[in-house]
Write a protein that holds these residues in place. Structure first.
Motif, PDB file in Angstrom:
ATOM      1  N   TYR A 119      92.060  39.329  39.181  1.00  0.00           N
ATOM      2  CA  TYR A 119      92.055  39.076  37.745  1.00  0.00           C
ATOM      3  C   TYR A 119      91.962  37.566  37.513  1.00  0.00           C
ATOM      4  O   TYR A 119      92.498  36.772  38.290  1.00  0.00           O
ATOM      5  CB  TYR A 119      93.346  39.590  37.096  1.00  0.00           C
ATOM      6  CG  TYR A 119      93.407  41.084  36.893  1.00  0.00           C
ATOM      7  CD1 TYR A 119      93.686  41.951  37.945  1.00  0.00           C
ATOM      8  CD2 TYR A 119      93.193  41.638  35.628  1.00  0.00           C
ATOM      9  CE1 TYR A 119      93.753  43.320  37.747  1.00  0.00           C
ATOM     10  CE2 TYR A 119      93.258  43.000  35.419  1.00  0.00           C
ATOM     11  CZ  TYR A 119      93.541  43.835  36.483  1.00  0.00           C
ATOM     12  OH  TYR A 119      93.603  45.189  36.278  1.00  0.00           O
ATOM     13  N   LEU A 121     100.866  48.967  40.225  1.00  0.00           N
ATOM     14  CA  LEU A 121     100.006  47.790  40.367  1.00  0.00           C
ATOM     15  C   LEU A 121     100.885  46.561  40.438  1.00  0.00           C
ATOM     16  O   LEU A 121     101.572  46.232  39.473  1.00  0.00           O
ATOM     17  CB  LEU A 121      99.039  47.713  39.188  1.00  0.00           C
ATOM     18  CG  LEU A 121      97.988  46.614  39.238  1.00  0.00           C
ATOM     19  CD1 LEU A 121      97.038  46.826  40.401  1.00  0.00           C
ATOM     20  CD2 LEU A 121      97.212  46.554  37.924  1.00  0.00           C
ATOM     21  N   THR A 122     100.861  45.874  41.583  1.00  0.00           N
ATOM     22  CA  THR A 122     101.715  44.707  41.815  1.00  0.00           C
ATOM     23  C   THR A 122     100.859  43.467  41.959  1.00  0.00           C
ATOM     24  O   THR A 122      99.875  43.475  42.696  1.00  0.00           O
ATOM     25  CB  THR A 122     102.567  44.902  43.085  1.00  0.00           C
ATOM     26  OG1 THR A 122     103.317  46.109  42.971  1.00  0.00           O
ATOM     27  CG2 THR A 122     103.530  43.738  43.261  1.00  0.00           C
ATOM     28  N   PHE A 123     101.260  42.394  41.277  1.00  0.00           N
ATOM     29  CA  PHE A 123     100.497  41.150  41.259  1.00  0.00           C
ATOM     30  C   PHE A 123     101.145  40.071  42.113  1.00  0.00           C
ATOM     31  O   PHE A 123     102.379  40.013  42.252  1.00  0.00           O
ATOM     32  CB  PHE A 123     100.399  40.619  39.829  1.00  0.00           C
ATOM     33  CG  PHE A 123      99.417  41.355  38.974  1.00  0.00           C
ATOM     34  CD1 PHE A 123      99.747  42.560  38.380  1.00  0.00           C
ATOM     35  CD2 PHE A 123      98.141  40.839  38.766  1.00  0.00           C
ATOM     36  CE1 PHE A 123      98.836  43.247  37.590  1.00  0.00           C
ATOM     37  CE2 PHE A 123      97.220  41.510  37.981  1.00  0.00           C
ATOM     38  CZ  PHE A 123      97.576  42.715  37.397  1.00  0.00           C
ATOM     39  N   PHE A 179      92.592  44.141  43.434  1.00  0.00           N
ATOM     40  CA  PHE A 179      91.927  43.633  42.246  1.00  0.00           C
ATOM     41  C   PHE A 179      92.105  42.126  42.159  1.00  0.00           C
ATOM     42  O   PHE A 179      93.143  41.588  42.538  1.00  0.00           O
ATOM     43  CB  PHE A 179      92.542  44.278  40.989  1.00  0.00           C
ATOM     44  CG  PHE A 179      92.434  45.779  40.982  1.00  0.00           C
ATOM     45  CD1 PHE A 179      93.358  46.557  41.648  1.00  0.00           C
ATOM     46  CD2 PHE A 179      91.387  46.398  40.324  1.00  0.00           C
ATOM     47  CE1 PHE A 179      93.262  47.940  41.650  1.00  0.00           C
ATOM     48  CE2 PHE A 179      91.277  47.782  40.322  1.00  0.00           C
ATOM     49  CZ  PHE A 179      92.213  48.549  40.982  1.00  0.00           C
ATOM     50  N   GLN A 195      92.880  34.637  34.645  1.00  0.00           N
ATOM     51  CA  GLN A 195      93.691  34.432  33.456  1.00  0.00           C
ATOM     52  C   GLN A 195      93.552  32.991  32.995  1.00  0.00           C
ATOM     53  O   GLN A 195      93.942  32.056  33.694  1.00  0.00           O
ATOM     54  CB  GLN A 195      95.166  34.754  33.723  1.00  0.00           C
ATOM     55  CG  GLN A 195      96.025  34.685  32.472  1.00  0.00           C
ATOM     56  CD  GLN A 195      97.466  35.094  32.715  1.00  0.00           C
ATOM     57  OE1 GLN A 195      97.985  34.973  33.822  1.00  0.00           O
ATOM     58  NE2 GLN A 195      98.137  35.588  31.671  1.00  0.00           N
ATOM     59  N   LEU A 217      89.928  41.546  34.362  1.00  0.00           N
ATOM     60  CA  LEU A 217      89.445  41.921  35.686  1.00  0.00           C
ATOM     61  C   LEU A 217      88.156  41.180  36.057  1.00  0.00           C
ATOM     62  O   LEU A 217      87.225  41.107  35.265  1.00  0.00           O
ATOM     63  CB  LEU A 217      89.188  43.424  35.746  1.00  0.00           C
ATOM     64  CG  LEU A 217      88.753  43.953  37.117  1.00  0.00           C
ATOM     65  CD1 LEU A 217      89.932  43.909  38.084  1.00  0.00           C
ATOM     66  CD2 LEU A 217      88.212  45.364  37.000  1.00  0.00           C
ATOM     67  N   LEU A 266      94.601  35.922  39.813  1.00  0.00           N
ATOM     68  CA  LEU A 266      95.688  36.806  40.228  1.00  0.00           C
ATOM     69  C   LEU A 266      95.148  37.909  41.126  1.00  0.00           C
ATOM     70  O   LEU A 266      94.180  38.586  40.771  1.00  0.00           O
ATOM     71  CB  LEU A 266      96.352  37.444  39.003  1.00  0.00           C
ATOM     72  CG  LEU A 266      96.945  36.475  37.985  1.00  0.00           C
ATOM     73  CD1 LEU A 266      97.237  37.199  36.670  1.00  0.00           C
ATOM     74  CD2 LEU A 266      98.212  35.856  38.523  1.00  0.00           C
ATOM     75  N   PHE A 278      97.070  47.944  44.422  1.00  0.00           N
ATOM     76  CA  PHE A 278      97.325  49.215  43.737  1.00  0.00           C
ATOM     77  C   PHE A 278      97.733  50.257  44.760  1.00  0.00           C
ATOM     78  O   PHE A 278      97.037  50.472  45.746  1.00  0.00           O
ATOM     79  CB  PHE A 278      96.052  49.646  43.021  1.00  0.00           C
ATOM     80  CG  PHE A 278      96.264  50.679  41.958  1.00  0.00           C
ATOM     81  CD1 PHE A 278      96.323  52.020  42.269  1.00  0.00           C
ATOM     82  CD2 PHE A 278      96.386  50.297  40.634  1.00  0.00           C
ATOM     83  CE1 PHE A 278      96.504  52.971  41.274  1.00  0.00           C
ATOM     84  CE2 PHE A 278      96.564  51.236  39.630  1.00  0.00           C
ATOM     85  CZ  PHE A 278      96.627  52.573  39.958  1.00  0.00           C
ATOM     86  N   SER A 309      93.842  49.971  46.827  1.00  0.00           N
ATOM     87  CA  SER A 309      92.777  49.207  46.187  1.00  0.00           C
ATOM     88  C   SER A 309      93.335  47.869  45.739  1.00  0.00           C
ATOM     89  O   SER A 309      94.549  47.718  45.572  1.00  0.00           O
ATOM     90  CB  SER A 309      92.174  49.979  45.010  1.00  0.00           C
ATOM     91  OG  SER A 309      93.185  50.420  44.132  1.00  0.00           O
ATOM     92  N   LYS A 337      96.060  33.293  27.638  1.00  0.00           N
ATOM     93  CA  LYS A 337      95.354  34.569  27.462  1.00  0.00           C
ATOM     94  C   LYS A 337      95.892  35.618  28.412  1.00  0.00           C
ATOM     95  O   LYS A 337      96.697  35.330  29.293  1.00  0.00           O
ATOM     96  CB  LYS A 337      93.851  34.364  27.723  1.00  0.00           C
ATOM     97  CG  LYS A 337      93.200  33.328  26.821  1.00  0.00           C
ATOM     98  CD  LYS A 337      93.216  33.774  25.373  1.00  0.00           C
ATOM     99  CE  LYS A 337      92.456  32.789  24.498  1.00  0.00           C
ATOM    100  NZ  LYS A 337      92.498  33.189  23.059  1.00  0.00           N
ATOM    101  N   SER A 338      95.441  36.844  28.234  1.00  0.00           N
ATOM    102  CA  SER A 338      95.868  37.920  29.116  1.00  0.00           C
ATOM    103  C   SER A 338      94.937  38.006  30.327  1.00  0.00           C
ATOM    104  O   SER A 338      93.795  37.537  30.280  1.00  0.00           O
ATOM    105  CB  SER A 338      95.890  39.247  28.357  1.00  0.00           C
ATOM    106  OG  SER A 338      94.628  39.536  27.813  1.00  0.00           O
ATOM    107  N   PRO A 339      95.404  38.586  31.419  1.00  0.00           N
ATOM    108  CA  PRO A 339      94.553  38.728  32.605  1.00  0.00           C
ATOM    109  C   PRO A 339      93.367  39.647  32.328  1.00  0.00           C
ATOM    110  O   PRO A 339      93.481  40.649  31.628  1.00  0.00           O
ATOM    111  CB  PRO A 339      95.498  39.357  33.639  1.00  0.00           C
ATOM    112  CG  PRO A 339      96.880  39.034  33.164  1.00  0.00           C
ATOM    113  CD  PRO A 339      96.790  39.055  31.673  1.00  0.00           C
TER     114      PRO A 339
END
Lengths: 113, 113
Positions: free
Chosen positions: A36, A101-103, A34, A38, A46, A88, A92, A32, A42-44
Motif C-alpha cells: 500500500y 490483514l496485518t501491516f 500487499f 500512503q 493499494l 506499507l 493476509f 497473500s 491520506k488513507s492507504p
C-alpha cells in the motif's frame, strides 16, 4: 517479533532511479501480500498484491515474493517525485473461518530531484 | 459504491469523555477491520470482524475500547473514557474475504485534550 517488519527509512533515491523496498513476515501461513502507498494525511491505497513465489510486474512496479525466506519486496523503476510517500507492506492470513490483514510500520520513500 | 465511509472525519474531545467512531463497509464485503495509526507505532490492527462476528480483538489496547458490528453495513468503535494517549487516526477497512485486498475509509482523526 513483529508479524510484518519493514525498515522505517527514510529511503532516499534520485529521480529516475530504482527504489527497492523490503519486508519480512513471521507467519508462514500467510497467503497473500500487499503493498500500500500512503501519502501524508491520506488513507492507504493499494499498489500491488502478490501470492505466488516470483515476480509480478505492473507498470513501473514489481513485487517479488520468496515464501521460503518469508520475504516480500517492491521495486519502483524510474522513480518520480510523486512516488514520495510511505509504503506499507501487509500480510493476509486466511484461517478458513476468518481473514486477518496485518501491516508493517511502513518505509518512507523520498524521491529527490 | 461510495467506498468505506467513516464518520466523523475529525473529533476533538476532552479527556474522560466517551467517543464513538462509525464505519460503513463496502456492500458485500464480509471482513471488517479497525486500525489505529500513530507516528510511533504505525498502523495497528485493533479488531476484525468476519460476517459481523468479532474474530480477534487482541489488538484492542484495553477495556476502555469496545467495538460492535450489529449488522453487515455498520460498525462502531467506542472509547470510554477517552485519554490523551488515544489521540491517533483511526481507520476502518473492509475486504471481500479470502486473499483479498482491504479497502480503507478516509479515517477519523481523534484528538483527546
Amino acid at each position: 517479533q513483529k508479524e510484518v517488519e519493514q525498515n522505517s527509512g527514510p529511503l532516499s533515491v534520485p529521480e529516475g532511479a530504482i527504489a527497492s523496498l523490503n519486508c519480512t513476515y513471521s507467519d508462514r501461513g500467510s497467503q497473500s501480500f500487499f503493498w500500500y502507498r500512503q501519502y501524508s494525511g491520506k488513507s492507504p491505497e493499494l499498489i500491488m498484491f502478490i501470492y505466488s513465489n516470483g515476480d509480478k510486474e505492473d507498470g513501473r512496479f514489481t513485487a517479488q515474493l520468496n515464501k521460503a525466506s518469508q520475504y516480500v519486496s517492491l521495486l519502483i523503476r524510474d522513480s518520480q517525485p510523486s512516488d514520495s510517500a510511505t509504503y506499507l507492506c501487509a500480510a493476509f492470513l486466511n484461517t478458513g473461518t476468518a481473514s486477518k490483514l496485518t501491516f508493517g510500520t511502513g518505509t518512507r520513500l523520498q524521491v529527490t530531484l | 459504491d461510495a467506498g468505506v465511509i467513516q464518520s466523523p472525519r475529525h473529533e476533538v474531545t476532552e479527556m474522560g469523555q466517551e467517543v464513538t467512531l462509525r464505519c460503513k463497509p463496502i456492500s458485500g464485503h464480509n471482513s471488517l477491520f479497525w486500525y489505529r495509526q500513530t507516528m510511533m507505532r504505525g498502523l495497528e490492527l485493533l479488531i476484525y470482524f468476519n460476517n459481523n462476528v468479532p474474530i480477534d480483538d487482541s489488538g484492542m489496547p484495553e477495556d476502555r475500547f469496545s467495538a460492535k458490528m450489529p449488522n453487515a453495513s455498520f460498525s462502531t468503535l467506542k472509547i470510554q473514557p477517552s485519554e490523551p494517549r488515544d489521540s491517533a487516526v483511526y481507520f476502518c477497512a473492509s475486504s471481500p474475504g479470502a486473499i483479498s485486498e482491504a479497502f480503507f475509509g478516509q479515517g477519523t482523526r481523534l484528538t483527546v485534550v
